[in-house]
Design a protein around this motif. Structure first.
Motif, PDB file in Angstrom:
ATOM      1  N   VAL A  49     -78.984   6.226   5.384  1.00 13.15           N
ATOM      2  CA  VAL A  49     -79.592   6.985   4.282  1.00 13.15           C
ATOM      3  C   VAL A  49     -79.639   8.475   4.637  1.00 13.15           C
ATOM      4  N   ILE A  50     -80.029   8.758   5.868  1.00 15.88           N
ATOM      5  CA  ILE A  50     -80.097  10.170   6.290  1.00 15.88           C
ATOM      6  C   ILE A  50     -78.690  10.784   6.265  1.00 15.88           C
ATOM      7  N   HIS A  51     -77.701   9.983   6.592  1.00  8.65           N
ATOM      8  CA  HIS A  51     -76.316  10.467   6.577  1.00  8.65           C
ATOM      9  C   HIS A  51     -75.889  10.870   5.151  1.00  8.65           C
ATOM     10  N   SER A  52     -76.538  10.297   4.140  1.00  9.80           N
ATOM     11  CA  SER A  52     -76.190  10.612   2.743  1.00  9.80           C
ATOM     12  C   SER A  52     -76.986  11.791   2.192  1.00  9.80           C
ATOM     13  N   ALA A  53     -77.904  12.341   2.982  1.00 14.69           N
ATOM     14  CA  ALA A  53     -78.757  13.422   2.474  1.00 14.69           C
ATOM     15  C   ALA A  53     -77.914  14.632   2.083  1.00 14.69           C
ATOM     16  N   GLY A  54     -78.450  15.413   1.160  1.00 12.83           N
ATOM     17  CA  GLY A  54     -77.769  16.644   0.743  1.00 12.83           C
ATOM     18  C   GLY A  54     -77.118  16.502  -0.615  1.00 12.83           C
ATOM     19  N   SER A  55     -76.707  17.635  -1.169  1.00 11.20           N
ATOM     20  CA  SER A  55     -76.099  17.656  -2.508  1.00 11.20           C
ATOM     21  C   SER A  55     -74.587  17.594  -2.392  1.00 11.20           C
ATOM     22  N   ARG A  56     -73.965  16.798  -3.232  1.00  7.99           N
ATOM     23  CA  ARG A  56     -72.501  16.767  -3.325  1.00  7.99           C
ATOM     24  C   ARG A  56     -72.123  17.505  -4.608  1.00  7.99           C
ATOM     25  N   TYR A  57     -71.682  18.731  -4.462  1.00  9.20           N
ATOM     26  CA  TYR A  57     -71.310  19.521  -5.645  1.00  9.20           C
ATOM     27  C   TYR A  57     -69.837  19.299  -5.983  1.00  9.20           C
ATOM     28  N   GLY A  58     -69.520  18.062  -6.243  1.00 10.03           N
ATOM     29  CA  GLY A  58     -68.166  17.696  -6.629  1.00 10.03           C
ATOM     30  C   GLY A  58     -68.217  16.330  -7.272  1.00 10.03           C
ATOM     31  N   PRO A  59     -67.066  15.793  -7.693  1.00 11.10           N
ATOM     32  CA  PRO A  59     -67.067  14.497  -8.389  1.00 11.10           C
ATOM     33  C   PRO A  59     -67.634  13.368  -7.524  1.00 11.10           C
ATOM     34  N   THR A  60     -68.437  12.529  -8.143  1.00 15.43           N
ATOM     35  CA  THR A  60     -68.936  11.302  -7.504  1.00 15.43           C
ATOM     36  C   THR A  60     -68.872  10.205  -8.564  1.00 15.43           C
ATOM     37  N   THR A  61     -68.661   8.966  -8.106  1.00 18.37           N
ATOM     38  CA  THR A  61     -68.554   7.852  -9.062  1.00 18.37           C
ATOM     39  C   THR A  61     -69.510   6.724  -8.643  1.00 18.37           C
ATOM     40  N   PRO A  62     -70.817   6.986  -8.608  1.00 12.55           N
ATOM     41  CA  PRO A  62     -71.745   6.038  -7.964  1.00 12.55           C
ATOM     42  C   PRO A  62     -71.865   4.678  -8.638  1.00 12.55           C
ATOM     43  N   GLY A 119     -72.499  18.917 -12.887  1.00  9.42           N
ATOM     44  CA  GLY A 119     -71.687  18.408 -11.774  1.00  9.42           C
ATOM     45  C   GLY A 119     -70.369  19.157 -11.733  1.00  9.42           C
ATOM     46  N   PRO A 120     -70.126  19.943 -10.696  1.00  5.59           N
ATOM     47  CA  PRO A 120     -68.869  20.700 -10.657  1.00  5.59           C
ATOM     48  C   PRO A 120     -67.657  19.792 -10.503  1.00  5.59           C
ATOM     49  N   GLU A 121     -66.542  20.238 -11.066  1.00  5.99           N
ATOM     50  CA  GLU A 121     -65.284  19.515 -10.905  1.00  5.99           C
ATOM     51  C   GLU A 121     -64.749  19.759  -9.486  1.00  5.99           C
TER      52      GLU A 121
END
Ligand SMILES: Cc1cc2nc3c(=O)[nH]c(=O)nc-3n(C[C@H](O)[C@H](O)[C@H](O)COP(=O)(O)OP(=O)(O)OC[C@H]3O[C@@H](n4cnc5c(N)ncnc54)[C@H](O)[C@@H]3O)c2cc1C
Ligand code: SF4
Ligand code: SF4
Length: 426
Positions: free
Chosen positions: A156-169, A220-222
């Motif tokens: 979970v800690i490894h996933s911390a932070g913002s992903r300012y790009g495409p995500t498909t959760p 969500g940025p491209e």
């Protein structure tokens, strides 16, 4: 939402994409399967689903009902029944706080104050969830993001932070549901909306998903946002070994590490000062819900006036929106997982998120303008959009509607079709 003429509906998946209503959540691929839908990078730099085999009629019917790009449904009545307040702009909520993760390491690494990471870790370690469905930087291609099932606090800690790009959760939602285990979901408001809409069609979601946690999202940025950043440095995607957009401080710096051992950083201001380089997706520009109305708990940045004036130790505004959210929040505070600094008000939220307020105020008129231009728009129900429009002046509504109609006619809400799937694969 009482727009005058009947809403245009999509005939096929590409209608959603080419009308700029997709933000790439991944749900349609989960529904139809990877054999029928592939994700590709479009000529505009967006990661989008493409039909590679005709969708079965049932699958298409389900996509039409649950795609969050074209459906947005509020939960006001349900939450009112639970005793929540409903604000015209901010939607349903029980309580609002300023707080942060008590663990200083989580607080430091995370996007802002680490509230989402601390809550997700708590749900896992307290045995309430067997895993957390969330996104994180791809290990093999760090400029991209993968959907993961985190089974440990470390994951979970490894996933911390913002992903300012495409995500498909949502692409892994069936994998999560088929496991038969309890899990919590972390995502953007549109991802949460997808899950809530899908929950109406599949009772396993309410049985197994014990919490939906959202970040507040301004857009969500491209992929081109990241690509341009790396190319400006003289590198390509294959050269990148680490891509972090913020965190390690609040807001922290964007950091790119390359396989030749170099590292580059940009401040948050440098990353976002030029609005023409935000690379926002068309759907985000008219997003009816960037504030996670249907989440259980929402975590946002807390910078008065909206812009960080320097680095701080990390804080989050926390909106607790549901009874489930209240139970989780109170037990997490009692367990010492979250530290609460003070209560906040709706005015504090509006002061720190003025862009979200403006979007809500202009929503109804903008959609009307787009519809007048013959464009596909999302079906928005129960989000108080007309009531909010009534509270604006006639001239403001007119300006919003005309502006959106003009931008629609200029193609600002349209996306290019993908003609060569093999070439466009991410
Ligand atoms: C695209 C985007 C736009 C944003 N816009 C705003 C805004 O307008 N206002 C505001 O207050 N805050 C905004 N933020 C949110 C802010 O960056 C923080 O993520 C938020 O405040 C939560 O902080 P935290 O410290 O609790 O998060 P953390 O503890 O760092 O946890 C972040 C969680 O979010 C998940 N996540 C990160 N990026 C994505 C993504 N792209 N899609 C799905 N899940 C993701 C991670 O997997 C992780 O679980 C935005 C973030 C993103 C990614
Ligand atoms: S928004 Fe999600 S469900 Fe809708 S078309 Fe895009 S990826 Fe598919
Ligand atoms: S602005 Fe809205 S549609 Fe765009 S990524 Fe954020 S929540 Fe999703």
């Amino acid at each position: 939402m009482d727009l005058s003429s009947p809403l245009r509906r999509p005939d096929k998946l590409s209608d959603i994409v080419e009308n700029g209503m997709c933000m790439g959540c991944g749900l349609c691929q989960a529904i139809a399967g990877k054999e029928s839908i592939e994700f590709v990078t479009t000529p505009d730099g967006r990661v989008r689903p493409v039909e590679t085999r005709p969708l079965a009629a049932d699958d298409w019917a389900l996509v039409q009902l649950t795609c969050p790009g074209i459906n947005v449904a509020g939960v006001d009545e349900h939450r009112r029944d639970e005793g929540a307040e409903v604000d015209m702009i901010w939607g349903p909520y029980h309580k609002i706080f300023l707080g942060y993760a008590s663990d200083p390491d989580i607080r430091f690494r995370s996007a802002s104050g680490g509230v989402l990471t601390a809550l997700a870790k708590y749900l896992l370690e307290s045995g309430q969830a067997s895993f957390i469905l969330q996104v994180q930087a791809s290990a093999s291609r760090p400029m991209r993001s993968d959907t993961v099932k985190s089974h440990s606090g470390r994951d979970v800690i490894h996933s911390a932070g913002s992903r300012y790009g495409p995500t498909t959760p949502l692409d892994c939602i069936f994998e999560a549901l088929d496991s038969g285990q309890k899990f919590a979901f972390v995502g953007k408001p549109c991802d949460i909306m997808a899950l809530r809409l899908y929950a109406k069609e599949d009772p396993r979601v309410d049985d197994q998903c014990i919490a939906m946690l959202a970040l507040i999202c301004g857009g969500g940025p491209e992929f081109y946002k990241s690509r341009d950043l790396v190319e400006e440095l003289g590198y390509t995607e294959n050269d990148v070994s680490l891509m972090r957009y913020r965190g390690y401080g609040n807001p922290g710096r964007a950091r790119v590490e390359t396989r030749d051992g170099k590292a580059f950083e940009k401040t948050y201001q440098e990353l976002w000062e030029d609005e023409s380089k935000w690379c926002s997706q068309p759907r985000c520009r008219i997003c009816p819900d960037g504030i996670g109305e249907s989440a259980d708990i929402v975590s946002g940045d807390y910078w008065p006036g909206c812009n960080p004036t320097g680095e701080d130790a990390g804080f989050n505004s926390i909106m607790v929106r549901s009874n489930t959210g209240m139970e989780i929040f109170e037990s997490a505070v009692a367990a010492g997982v979250l530290t609460i600094d003070q209560s906040l008000t709706i005015d504090d939220m509006s002061d720190t998120q003025p862009h979200q307020v403006r979007k809500k105020e202009a929503l109804w008129a903008r959609l009307l303008g787009m519809q007048t231009a013959g464009h596909l728009i999302p079906k928005v129900n129960g989000m108080r959009s007309m009531e909010t429009a009534r509270a604006q002046s006639f001239s403001d509504n007119l300006a919003s509607a005309r502006g959106a109609r003009k931008r629609t006619r200029n193609g600002r809400f349209s996306e290019s079709p993908v003609t060569d799937v093999e070439k466009a694969k991410p």
